[in-house]
Design an enzyme around this catalytic site. Sequence first.
Site, mmCIF file in Angstrom:
data_model
loop_
_atom_site.group_PDB
_atom_site.id
_atom_site.type_symbol
_atom_site.label_atom_id
_atom_site.label_comp_id
_atom_site.label_asym_id
_atom_site.label_seq_id
_atom_site.Cartn_x
_atom_site.Cartn_y
_atom_site.Cartn_z
ATOM 1 N N LEU A 56 0.810 -1.218 0.000
ATOM 2 C CA LEU A 56 0.000 0.000 0.000
ATOM 3 C C LEU A 56 0.846 1.271 0.000
ATOM 4 O O LEU A 56 0.460 2.293 0.543
ATOM 5 C CB LEU A 56 -0.934 0.005 1.216
ATOM 6 C CG LEU A 56 -1.868 -1.193 1.341
ATOM 7 C CD1 LEU A 56 -2.683 -1.098 2.632
ATOM 8 C CD2 LEU A 56 -2.782 -1.297 0.131
ATOM 9 N N CYS A 57 1.994 1.201 -0.624
ATOM 10 C CA CYS A 57 2.959 2.304 -0.610
ATOM 11 C C CYS A 57 2.921 3.035 -1.953
ATOM 12 O O CYS A 57 2.612 2.437 -2.987
ATOM 13 C CB CYS A 57 4.352 1.719 -0.350
ATOM 14 S SG CYS A 57 5.691 2.923 -0.312
ATOM 15 N N GLY A 58 3.269 4.290 -1.937
ATOM 16 C CA GLY A 58 3.395 5.033 -3.184
ATOM 17 C C GLY A 58 4.479 4.459 -4.085
ATOM 18 O O GLY A 58 4.479 4.701 -5.298
ATOM 19 N N TYR A 59 5.398 3.683 -3.503
ATOM 20 C CA TYR A 59 6.475 3.071 -4.274
ATOM 21 C C TYR A 59 6.149 1.637 -4.700
ATOM 22 O O TYR A 59 6.966 0.984 -5.353
ATOM 23 C CB TYR A 59 7.781 3.084 -3.473
ATOM 24 C CG TYR A 59 8.341 4.468 -3.289
ATOM 25 C CD1 TYR A 59 9.054 5.098 -4.307
ATOM 26 C CD2 TYR A 59 8.159 5.162 -2.095
ATOM 27 C CE1 TYR A 59 9.562 6.376 -4.149
ATOM 28 C CE2 TYR A 59 8.666 6.445 -1.926
ATOM 29 C CZ TYR A 59 9.364 7.045 -2.955
ATOM 30 O OH TYR A 59 9.867 8.314 -2.797
ATOM 31 N N THR A 60 4.975 1.132 -4.374
ATOM 32 C CA THR A 60 4.607 -0.238 -4.723
ATOM 33 C C THR A 60 4.748 -0.517 -6.220
ATOM 34 O O THR A 60 5.142 -1.627 -6.595
ATOM 35 C CB THR A 60 3.184 -0.567 -4.226
ATOM 36 O OG1 THR A 60 3.131 -0.341 -2.813
ATOM 37 C CG2 THR A 60 2.810 -2.008 -4.518
#
Length: 195
Positions: free
Chosen positions: A70-74
């Site tokens: 659930l990360c912006g970097y996923t």
Amino acid sequence: MVDRRQVLMLTLAGAVAPAVVHPALAQTASPAGMSRITAYGFSFPALNGNDIRLADYAGRPILVVNTASLCGYTPQYTGLQQLWTEFQNQGLMVIGVPSNDFGSQEPGDVADIDRTAHQQYSVTFPITAKAIVRGAGAHPFYRWAATERPKDLPAWNFHKYLVGRDGHVADVFATAIEPTDTRVKTAIGRALAAS
């Protein structure tokens, strides 16, 4: 005289002895005649319940990346898969290590992680079970990596450790550096070319 780092390495080696797979693969001789543990002495439980033993990849470069669903970097899963596709036949191993350590961005269970990595991003490289990657409770690999590169600790999701053929950390890439960045590919190329 033994320096502080050697004492720390020996202490760490004793603390993680259960994770050491094979002494011949797990240690190399240091200049002082003492042995230093290598990445090949560690294993992770796999997302599917088996073990991912780094000793099985001894002599190969390994890119170990702490991941989160659930990360912006996923979306970096896409770049990691591209690296895996491009370099796996040359010897590179890529391992994703889901962690909830940063921003609680990996709160789900095995099915949630599987859905993100395998279904959403079509990842085919190995994914471990969820692990702690920082602090005293960190997985033994991450405690070891902290002794190898104490100034390059994971500060967020998608921190990348490149382990060289010798089993030691060859390079580190912060979260914001995309897996397909020229610096990452160049470092992988150097690690693959090393004998």
